[in-house]
Design a protein around this motif. Structure first.
Motif, PDB file in Angstrom:
ATOM      1  N   ALA A   1      -0.292   2.108   9.302  1.00 20.19           N
ATOM      2  CA  ALA A   1      -1.035   1.195   8.423  1.00 20.19           C
ATOM      3  C   ALA A   1      -1.035  -0.226   8.977  1.00 20.19           C
ATOM      4  CB  ALA A   1      -0.430   1.227   7.024  1.00 20.19           C
TER       5      ALA A   1
ATOM      6  N   ARG B   1      -3.448  -0.479  11.871  1.00 17.67           N
ATOM      7  CA  ARG B   1      -4.843  -0.539  11.415  1.00 17.67           C
ATOM      8  C   ARG B   1      -5.235  -1.940  10.992  1.00 17.67           C
ATOM      9  NH1 ARG B   1      -3.552   4.476   8.952  1.00 17.67           N
ATOM     10  NH2 ARG B   1      -3.221   3.484   6.927  1.00 17.67           N
TER      11      ARG B   1
ATOM     12  N   MET C   1      -1.368   3.960   1.507  1.00 13.87           N
ATOM     13  CA  MET C   1      -1.618   3.084   2.649  1.00 13.87           C
ATOM     14  C   MET C   1      -3.070   3.186   3.113  1.00 13.87           C
ATOM     15  SD  MET C   1       0.986   1.259   3.559  1.00 13.87           S
ATOM     16  CE  MET C   1       2.646   1.129   2.879  1.00 13.87           C
ATOM     17  N   ASN C   2      -3.615   4.400   3.077  1.00 14.47           N
ATOM     18  CA  ASN C   2      -5.005   4.593   3.499  1.00 14.47           C
ATOM     19  C   ASN C   2      -5.992   3.964   2.521  1.00 14.47           C
ATOM     20  OD1 ASN C   2      -4.310   6.016   5.816  1.00 14.47           O
ATOM     21  ND2 ASN C   2      -4.412   8.002   4.800  1.00 14.47           N
TER      22      ASN C   2
ATOM     23  N   GLU D   1       1.235   7.909   2.283  1.00 16.19           N
ATOM     24  CA  GLU D   1       0.122   7.866   3.237  1.00 16.19           C
ATOM     25  C   GLU D   1      -1.207   7.646   2.518  1.00 16.19           C
ATOM     26  OE1 GLU D   1      -1.119  10.031   7.341  1.00 16.19           O
ATOM     27  OE2 GLU D   1      -0.153  11.274   5.820  1.00 16.19           O
TER      28      GLU D   1
ATOM     29  N   GLY E   1      -4.298  -0.225   1.677  1.00 19.86           N
ATOM     30  CA  GLY E   1      -3.824  -1.121   2.719  1.00 19.86           C
ATOM     31  C   GLY E   1      -2.330  -1.325   2.641  1.00 19.86           C
ATOM     32  N   VAL E   2      -1.816  -2.148   3.537  1.00 18.54           N
ATOM     33  CA  VAL E   2      -0.369  -2.321   3.668  1.00 18.54           C
ATOM     34  C   VAL E   2       0.270  -2.884   2.404  1.00 18.54           C
ATOM     35  CG1 VAL E   2       1.421  -3.624   4.863  1.00 18.54           C
ATOM     36  CG2 VAL E   2      -0.362  -2.479   6.177  1.00 18.54           C
TER      37      VAL E   2
END
Length: 203
Positions: free
Chosen positions: A145, A148, A72-73, A69, A76-77
Motif C-alpha cells: 500500500a 502504491r 488498504m486497496n 488488504e 489507502g494507507v
C-alpha cells in the motif's frame, strides 16, 4: 455457509489462544469451547494439538490479512490504518479486553504439547515459522500500500514493520490496562508519521 466441525474447532482454538495463550489451550478445552464431539479431534487433526494450533495460526492470520488488504486497496494507507486499528479496538471491547492476538501468543509462548506428544521442539519451530509468516504477510500488505502511494521500497518496508509491531505491542498493553487509550495514542502517532512520509513523496 455453515461452518464445519473442523472449522469450528480451528476458530475456537484461535479464540482460546487469544485469551489464554498456547499452552493453556488444550484439545479438551477446544472441544468444550466449541461444543464439538471429542472424537472429532483425532478425525480432523490426526497429528494432534500441533496440527490444530498450526491451523489456528493460519486461520487467525487470514482473519486479519483479508480485511486489511481490502481496506488498504479501497481506502489507502491512512484509511486502511484506521480500519486496522478499529478492528483491534472492536475485538478488545467485545471481549472485555480478554482477547488479544493469537499469532502473538504463539510468538511469545513456548509450545508444550499434550501428554504423549513427541518432539515439542519441532512443533515449536513450526509454529514460530507460521507466526513469522503471518506477520510478514501483514507487513507485506502495508508495504504494498505504501509503495502504491509513492514511497521508496526501503522506507515502505521500515514503516510497514513499524505499523505492525506498534499495533501488536499496543494490543497487549491495552489488555493489561483494560483500556484502549494506548491504542488511540499509537494510532495518532502512526497517522502523523505515515502522513508526513506520504506528503514528502508528493513534493
Amino acid at each position: 455457509m455453515t461452518a464445519t466441525t473442523r472449522d469450528k474447532m480451528i476458530a475456537g482454538a484461535a479464540d482460546l489462544m487469544s485469551r489464554r495463550g498456547v499452552n493453556a489451550t488444550s484439545m479438551r478445552d477446544v472441544v468444550r469451547h466449541t461444543a464439538t464431539p471429542r472424537g472429532s479431534i483425532s478425525h480432523h487433526f490426526p497429528d494432534g494439538k500441533p496440527q490444530l494450533i498450526a491451523e489456528a495460526v493460519t486461520f487467525a492470520g487470514r482473519q486479519v490479512s483479508i480485511p486489511l488488504e481490502r481496506a488498504m486497496n479501497e481506502r489507502g494507507v491512512i484509511g486502511g490504518l484506521k480500519a486496522f486499528v478499529a478492528s483491534w479496538r472492536r475485538q478488545l471491547a467485545a471481549t472485555g479486553f480478554e482477547a488479544g492476538c493469537p499469532v502473538l501468543a504463539v510468538a511469545v509462548d513456548r509450545y508444550v504439547g499434550e501428554p504423549g506428544d513427541k518432539d515439542d521442539a519441532a512443533a515449536q519451530q513450526h509454529l514460530l515459522d507460521l507466526a513469522d509468516g503471518v506477520f510478514a504477510d501483514w507487513r507485506q500488505i502495508m508495504h504494498a500500500a505504501l509503495l502504491r502511494e509513492g514511497l521508496a521500497a526501503g522506507r515502505a518496508e521500515r514503516l510497514a514493520t513499524l505499523v505492525v509491531a506498534s499495533i501488536e505491542g499496543t494490543v497487549a498493553m491495552c489488555r493489561a490496562s483494560r483500556s484502549a487509550d494506548a491504542l488511540d495514542q499509537v494510532q495518532e502517532e502512526l497517522e502523523t508519521i505515515l502522513s508526513a512520509a506520504l506528503a514528502h513523496t508528493a513534493k
